[in-house]
Design a protein around this motif. Structure first.
Motif, PDB file in Angstrom:
ATOM      1  N   VAL A 155       1.251  -1.393   0.476  1.00 43.63           N
ATOM      2  CA  VAL A 155       0.728   0.130   0.147  1.00 43.63           C
ATOM      3  C   VAL A 155       0.873   1.551  -0.312  1.00 43.63           C
ATOM      4  N   VAL A 156       1.690   0.938   0.970  1.00 41.84           N
ATOM      5  CA  VAL A 156       2.562   2.659   1.245  1.00 41.84           C
ATOM      6  C   VAL A 156       3.702   2.587  -0.929  1.00 41.84           C
ATOM      7  N   VAL A 157       3.868   2.142  -0.988  1.00 43.30           N
ATOM      8  CA  VAL A 157       5.014   2.251  -2.339  1.00 43.30           C
ATOM      9  C   VAL A 157       3.924   2.201  -3.456  1.00 43.30           C
ATOM     10  N   GLY A 158       2.686   0.931  -3.373  1.00 44.54           N
ATOM     11  CA  GLY A 158       1.316   1.752  -4.176  1.00 44.54           C
ATOM     12  C   GLY A 158       1.172   3.760  -4.781  1.00 44.54           C
ATOM     13  N   GLY A 159       1.081   3.334  -3.063  1.00 46.69           N
ATOM     14  CA  GLY A 159       0.688   4.975  -3.093  1.00 46.69           C
ATOM     15  C   GLY A 159       1.783   5.825  -3.351  1.00 46.69           C
ATOM     16  N   PHE A 160       3.092   5.795  -2.723  1.00 41.02           N
ATOM     17  CA  PHE A 160       4.852   6.376  -3.623  1.00 41.02           C
ATOM     18  C   PHE A 160       4.043   7.028  -4.900  1.00 41.02           C
ATOM     19  N   PHE A 161       4.251   5.646  -5.622  1.00 37.46           N
ATOM     20  CA  PHE A 161       4.321   5.547  -7.052  1.00 37.46           C
ATOM     21  C   PHE A 161       2.471   6.165  -7.408  1.00 37.46           C
ATOM     22  N   PHE A 162       2.111   6.266  -7.168  1.00 34.30           N
ATOM     23  CA  PHE A 162       0.751   6.884  -7.819  1.00 34.30           C
ATOM     24  C   PHE A 162       0.564   7.870  -7.514  1.00 34.30           C
ATOM     25  N   VAL A 163       1.129   8.570  -6.034  1.00 34.80           N
ATOM     26  CA  VAL A 163       1.316   9.792  -6.359  1.00 34.80           C
ATOM     27  C   VAL A 163       2.388  10.803  -6.546  1.00 34.80           C
ATOM     28  N   ARG A 164       3.093  10.375  -7.219  1.00 32.72           N
ATOM     29  CA  ARG A 164       4.809  10.988  -7.931  1.00 32.72           C
ATOM     30  C   ARG A 164       3.747  11.324  -9.679  1.00 32.72           C
ATOM     31  N   TRP A 165       2.999   9.976  -9.619  1.00 27.04           N
ATOM     32  CA  TRP A 165       2.515  10.089 -10.907  1.00 27.04           C
ATOM     33  C   TRP A 165       1.408  10.899 -11.131  1.00 27.04           C
ATOM     34  N   VAL A 166       0.655  11.247 -10.177  1.00 26.86           N
ATOM     35  CA  VAL A 166      -0.867  12.136 -10.119  1.00 26.86           C
ATOM     36  C   VAL A 166       0.267  14.123  -9.711  1.00 26.86           C
TER      37      VAL A 166
END
Length: 526
Positions: free
Chosen positions: A35-46
């Motif tokens: 969840v943390v890694v996915g959230g990090f990449f999602f926030v970075r992509w957004v």
């Protein structure tokens, strides 16, 4: 109203985590990390903005000016195409383009080129410097003009203009060389090359088109000096012949694909065109009807005398005579009738089809179902072949080699299967991760429910607490005696029967017992 205590929540979470089994702990840790890694990449992509080209095909000076202006304005940018393209956030493209245009950026090439060089001359410039500066300015302007042609990314023009001498009768002629760099994925047509030659030759005095050489960035000569016209004409003829051949082949291929199936026939057409311009004149005389006499001439001669010899004069038409007492007579008639004249002039346009050859190759497997003679007649009619002018059509059936097509189809099927398998695997991974996270949440919820009491308590008996206030010792004695009293409403103070002792309850929950006693005492005081 205050919120939950962070320390209490943290302690509660620690107790829940310590109560899990090692496998559950590992699962929870993996799920949390996912969840943390996915959230990090999602926030970075957004949070990363999408970049779009601001300017393309920039020269070195223009790219430096654009990037400097963007840096001063605090706008992020990226360089692409070797520094020739400047990328900015897509939301800022139009605003930055308008802002830079107001500053005169980009300048459209090297600022120190073209006719702007003439503005830098001083009053003390020599005649030689003025001539050299004018030639450089002319070269720069020609390079800009050539660079404006569609497909040309940049251009360099060099002029060789000999010095004029009034005492030299045979002065050298000026020459020019043009180096063009085409845009990626584009090539110059022969018409564009001819335009470049004409633009350069028409801009320099006494410069002939055949003295202009055009080359591209790869070193290929697009137009050689002394043969530009011939090469242009040759290329145009080849292009026209290829166009006629390709058009006929495409039409025949479409017809045969419907007849024997796609990939079962191959058609090749070779068209020979006549580019000679021919002119013929023909004059025909036509008699007039009814006949009209335009000129008539009659000559009559008569001789009468005794003893005149019979005979005639050379060249007479009618001669009569008698011996002795004969008579001589001569008559000439000449008549000219009017004639009509018909003059015909025919001119053949260059590019007429002189001869056409068609070769049709059929797959033997498909050719067994069709008649070769019928195919030949169909091709002759569809292509408009004329045997009188030497057109030839040949239809042959041979087995096709389908190994390459089968291998390509097999590889394509394997690639599609692999892509499908990879897509399914990604889907399974996503579903598995979601199920894992959901399982962790459900386990945590069930664990918390068990800590709070979980199952519903069994039904127990209750006894009523007297309304009148009593000392704490009496209350304790009454609770221990468990005297059976009538039941009261659920809103009254109730104590369970058969449960833990009052002493145990008081030791475990002293605060609750104290609050209950204070409530009873306050009610008695009223």
């Amino acid at each position: 109203m205050t919120g939950p205590d962070p320390k209490a929540l943290l302690a509660r979470g620690g107790r829940m985590f310590s109560a899990l089994t090692p496998g559950q702990r590992m699962t929870a840790v993996v799920a949390a990390l996912a969840v943390v890694v996915g959230g990090f990449f999602f926030v970075r992509w957004v949070s990363t903005p999408a970049y779009a080209p601001l300017f393309t095909g920039l020269s070195g000076s223009d790219a430096a000016a654009v990037t400097s202006a963007l840096t001063d304005g605090g706008t992020p940018y990226e360089l692409a195409d070797g520094g020739q393209t400047v990328m900015v956030p897509q939301a800022d493209v139009y605003a930055q383009r308008v802002a830079l245009a107001g500053q005169g950026i980009p300048a459209g090439g090297d600022e120190a080129s073209g006719y702007s060089l003439l503005d830098q001359q001083s009053m003390t410039s020599s005649d030689f410097q003025q001539k050299v500066t004018y030639q450089r300015a002319l070269e720069g302007e020609l390079a800009k003009t050539v660079g404006a042609i569609d497909g040309v990314q940049s251009a360099v023009v060099h002029l060789a203009v000999p010095q004029e001498d009034v005492f030299t009768s045979d002065a050298a002629k000026p020459t020019a060389s043009v180096l063009v760099k085409t845009a990626p994925g584009k090539s110059l047509s022969q018409q564009a090359v001819t335009s470049v030659v004409n633009l350069v030759s028409g801009s320099v005095p006494k410069l002939a088109a055949e003295d202009v050489t055009v080359s591209d960035a790869t070193g290929a000569v697009l137009s050689a000096a002394g043969g530009s016209a011939g090469s242009a004409g040759s290329d145009a003829r080849q292009t026209q012949q290829r166009a006629v051949s390709d058009a006929a082949a495409a039409k025949l291929q479409a017809m045969l694909d419907k007849l024997v199936g796609p990939g079962k026939a191959v058609v090749t057409v070779d068209a020979t065109l006549n580019f000679d311009a021919q002119s013929a004149e023909k004059q025909t005389y036509i008699p007039m009807k009814p006949a009209t006499t335009t000129q008539s001439q009659t000559s009559t001669e008569t001789y009468t005398g005794a003893g005149a010899p019979a005979g005639g004069v050379l060249g007479t038409t009618t001669t009569t005579g008698t011996g002795g007492n004969g008579t001589y007579s001569k008559k000439d008639v000449s008549q000219t009738n009017a004639l009509g004249t018909l003059k015909e002039t025919s001119t053949s346009t260059p590019g007429k089809v002189q001869r056409m050859s068609v070769a049709v190759l059929l797959d033997s497997a498909a050719a067994a179902q069709v008649n070769s003679n019928s195919v030949s007649r169909l091709v002759t009619a569809a292509a408009g072949l004329d045997p009188k002018r030497g057109d030839v059509v040949e239809v042959t059936a041979m087995p096709f080699d389908t190994s390459a097509a089968a291998s390509a189809a097999k590889e394509l099927a394997a690639a599609e299967a692999e892509a499908k398998s990879q897509s399914q695997m990604d889907l399974y991974k996503t579903i598995g991760l979601a199920v894992l996270v959901l399982a962790v949440l459900i386990l945590g919820f069930l664990r918390s429910r068990r800590r709070k009491g979980g199952d519903e308590p069994e039904e127990v008996e209750y006894y009523r607490v007297p309304d009148a206030p009593a000392p704490a010792d009496a209350v304790l004695e009454m609770a221990e005696a468990r005297a059976a009293l009538p039941m009261r409403d659920a809103t009254e103070h109730l104590l369970p029967v058969g449960g833990p002792s009052v002493d145990a309850i008081a030791r475990e929950n002293p605060d609750d017992v104290a609050r209950m006693l204070r409530g009873w005492i306050s009610e008695g005081a009223k």
